[in-house]
Design a protein around this motif. Structure first.
Motif, short mmCIF file in Angstrom:
data_model
loop_
_atom_site.label_atom_id
_atom_site.label_comp_id
_atom_site.label_asym_id
_atom_site.label_seq_id
_atom_site.Cartn_x
_atom_site.Cartn_y
_atom_site.Cartn_z
N ARG A 1 33.95 21.80 126.20
CA ARG A 1 32.35 21.81 127.02
C ARG A 1 31.94 22.91 126.56
NH1 ARG A 1 30.39 20.32 131.98
NH2 ARG A 1 32.47 19.20 132.23
N VAL A 2 30.65 22.07 126.01
CA VAL A 2 29.97 23.31 125.09
C VAL A 2 28.93 23.74 126.05
CG1 VAL A 2 29.10 24.25 122.60
CG2 VAL A 2 30.67 22.76 122.93
N VAL A 3 27.94 24.71 125.94
CA VAL A 3 27.15 25.50 126.71
C VAL A 3 26.06 25.88 125.75
CG1 VAL A 3 26.30 26.85 128.39
CG2 VAL A 3 28.37 25.38 128.94
N LEU A 4 24.60 25.43 125.73
CA LEU A 4 24.03 25.43 124.78
C LEU A 4 22.68 26.75 125.09
CD1 LEU A 4 23.45 22.37 123.35
CD2 LEU A 4 25.33 24.12 122.82
N THR A 5 22.55 27.62 125.21
CA THR A 5 21.49 28.71 126.01
C THR A 5 21.50 29.44 125.41
OG1 THR A 5 21.86 30.20 127.79
CG2 THR A 5 23.90 30.48 125.96
N GLY A 6 20.42 30.09 125.85
CA GLY A 6 19.36 31.34 124.75
C GLY A 6 19.35 32.36 125.24
N GLY A 7 18.26 33.01 125.66
CA GLY A 7 16.97 32.42 124.94
C GLY A 7 16.52 31.03 125.72
N PRO B 1 34.85 12.95 119.04
CA PRO B 1 33.23 12.65 120.54
C PRO B 1 34.27 12.83 121.90
CG PRO B 1 35.03 11.09 119.22
CD PRO B 1 35.72 11.82 119.12
N ALA B 2 35.26 13.40 122.22
CA ALA B 2 35.34 14.31 123.58
C ALA B 2 34.24 15.31 124.20
CB ALA B 2 36.11 14.60 124.26
N TYR B 3 33.36 16.08 123.07
CA TYR B 3 32.43 16.99 122.96
C TYR B 3 31.71 16.66 124.51
CZ TYR B 3 34.25 20.46 119.96
OH TYR B 3 35.20 21.67 119.11
N ARG B 4 31.37 17.34 124.94
CA ARG B 4 30.74 17.76 125.86
C ARG B 4 30.10 18.82 125.83
NH1 ARG B 4 29.15 14.93 130.49
NH2 ARG B 4 28.37 16.17 132.79
N PHE B 5 28.65 18.67 126.67
CA PHE B 5 26.84 19.90 126.29
C PHE B 5 26.15 19.95 127.16
CE2 PHE B 5 28.52 17.85 121.93
CZ PHE B 5 28.91 18.76 120.88
N GLU B 6 26.22 21.28 127.75
CA GLU B 6 25.10 21.30 128.54
C GLU B 6 24.37 22.07 128.55
OE1 GLU B 6 26.85 23.69 131.95
OE2 GLU B 6 29.15 22.30 131.84
N ALA C 1 15.79 12.32 121.38
CA ALA C 1 16.95 12.50 121.00
C ALA C 1 17.44 13.82 122.04
CB ALA C 1 16.62 12.50 119.40
N CYS C 2 16.92 14.59 121.93
CA CYS C 2 17.07 15.65 122.86
C CYS C 2 17.55 15.23 124.46
CB CYS C 2 16.14 16.35 122.33
SG CYS C 2 17.18 18.26 124.01
N LEU C 3 16.92 14.03 125.09
CA LEU C 3 16.92 13.71 126.50
C LEU C 3 19.02 12.34 126.84
CD1 LEU C 3 14.37 13.28 128.08
CD2 LEU C 3 15.83 14.50 128.74
N ALA C 4 18.22 12.19 125.25
CA ALA C 4 19.41 11.46 125.24
C ALA C 4 21.16 11.73 125.27
CB ALA C 4 19.33 10.08 124.14
N THR C 5 20.94 12.79 123.88
CA THR C 5 22.34 13.46 123.42
C THR C 5 23.29 14.35 124.52
OG1 THR C 5 21.53 13.46 121.35
CG2 THR C 5 22.90 14.87 121.14
N ILE C 6 22.21 15.26 124.81
CA ILE C 6 22.52 16.36 125.91
C ILE C 6 23.22 15.58 127.22
CG2 ILE C 6 22.29 18.00 127.03
CD1 ILE C 6 21.81 18.53 123.60
N ASP C 7 24.80 16.44 127.67
CA ASP C 7 24.74 15.29 128.46
C ASP C 7 24.85 16.20 130.06
OD1 ASP C 7 26.82 13.90 127.40
OD2 ASP C 7 28.23 15.91 126.44
N GLN C 8 24.00 16.95 129.79
CA GLN C 8 23.90 17.98 130.98
C GLN C 8 22.70 19.15 130.23
OE1 GLN C 8 27.45 18.93 133.63
NE2 GLN C 8 26.15 20.97 134.40
N PHE C 9 21.77 18.38 131.58
CA PHE C 9 20.14 19.96 130.99
C PHE C 9 20.90 20.62 133.00
CE2 PHE C 9 18.93 16.13 129.02
CZ PHE C 9 18.59 17.26 127.51
N LYS D 1 20.35 13.30 134.81
CA LYS D 1 21.47 14.08 134.58
C LYS D 1 21.11 16.30 133.90
CE LYS D 1 21.44 12.39 129.57
NZ LYS D 1 21.93 12.46 128.67
N ALA D 2 19.86 16.21 134.67
CA ALA D 2 18.92 17.51 134.68
C ALA D 2 19.41 17.78 136.87
CB ALA D 2 17.63 17.41 134.35
N TRP D 3 19.32 19.04 136.20
CA TRP D 3 19.97 19.89 137.51
C TRP D 3 19.03 21.18 137.93
CZ3 TRP D 3 23.84 17.85 140.83
CH2 TRP D 3 24.69 16.59 140.89
N PHE D 4 18.43 20.97 138.61
CA PHE D 4 17.42 22.84 138.66
C PHE D 4 18.15 23.56 140.06
CE2 PHE D 4 15.32 18.54 138.57
CZ PHE D 4 14.59 18.37 137.60
N LYS D 5 18.48 24.84 138.75
CA LYS D 5 18.87 25.74 139.24
C LYS D 5 18.03 27.08 139.66
CE LYS D 5 21.17 27.35 135.45
NZ LYS D 5 22.05 28.58 135.25
#
Ligand code: SF4
Length: 250
Positions: free
Chosen positions: A93-99, A120-125, A137-145, A175-179
């Motif tokens: 599980r990988v979280v792409l964050t920032g910034g 292929p088991a990697y999952r990206f937030e 492409a980004c919407l299709a690729t990322i598993d969770q926003f 697959k988008a959540w709002f926090k």
């Protein structure tokens, strides 16, 4: 790609996801540099509050705080090295964050592709402030926003912190959540208005108490919990704040 930097290298670290629907799960965090906003209470100001910029920050009142030298707090890293560093952790599980990670979304897609080629088991937030529209492409690729729109308490003008077209694209994506982070009735009313304006179903909304330590979280939590019960939102704690406070890289 440009990443945030810790003393001993890029800000890539293995920890627990502290917020959102994946809270409590082990995850590798990769923190990109740069943000298009400059929230006054931002706890990752090293990603954008560089020398020579005009932005103000709550920390300006803290003795000894000064804007960061960009070269001290950022690091340009080849995509292949980002992939190798993430792959070295025993976690998928990988979280792409920032910034704001969507500023460098094309680079992220290369990182994702490289890691999925390894397993292929990697999952990206992806954690985003919701002001940049993700590509198809980004919407299709990322598993969770994990979309975290900023409220008036950020000090940002509404025209900068709310991008209707971008929010609409996330609302249309299941697959988008709002926090949201809230601390008082004004914040809660704003969240209610925002979710009504963009027709966001209550079960996709997570609200967290504001606070940089457990005492502050506890102080704000009862009012947030009551609002969540009332509106059908999900109450969410901030696990990383309870465990590690303000520390970076954990
Ligand atoms: S959007 Fe997030 S990273 Fe950017 S300034 Fe605001 S809190 Fe910080």
């Amino acid at each position: 790609m440009l990443l945030a930097r810790l003393d001993d290298g890029p800000e890539i670290f293995f920890t627990l996801q502290g917020e959102g629907v994946s809270a409590g799960l082990p995850a590798v965090f990769v923190r990109s540099a740069l943000c298009n906003l400059h929230c006054r209470w931002c706890d990752t100001d090293h990603t954008w509050n560089f020398e020579g910029t005009p932005w103000t920050h709550d920390k300006d009142a803290t003795p000894g705080y000064r804007k960061h030298r960009k070269a001290d707090v950022t690091l340009e890293l080849p995509i292949a090295e980002v992939i190798a560093r993430v792959a070295a952790f025993p976690c998928r599980r990988v979280v792409l964050t920032g910034g704001e990670p969507l500023i460098q979304q094309d680079a992220w897609l290369e990182v994702v592709a490289g890691l999925r080629a390894i397993d292929p088991a990697y999952r990206f937030e992806m954690e985003t402030n919701g002001t940049r529209t993700p590509s198809a492409a980004c919407l299709a690729t990322i598993d969770q926003f994990n979309v975290s729109p900023k409220l008036a308490n950020s000090g940002m003008e509404e025209r900068l912190r709310i991008a209707p077209e971008s929010i609409a694209s996330f609302v249309a994506e299941p697959k988008a959540w709002f926090k949201f982070v809230a601390r008082d009735d004004a914040d809660l009313s704003e969240i209610e208005s925002f979710t009504q304006r963009f027709a966001i179903a209550s079960e996709r909304v997570l609200v967290m108490p504001e606070g940089r330590d457990a005492t502050s979280l506890d102080r704000h939590a009862p009012a947030i919990a009551a609002a969540c019960i009332n509106h059908g939102w999900r109450f969410c704690d901030r696990l990383h704040v309870r465990l590690w406070g303000d520390r970076r890289g954990v």
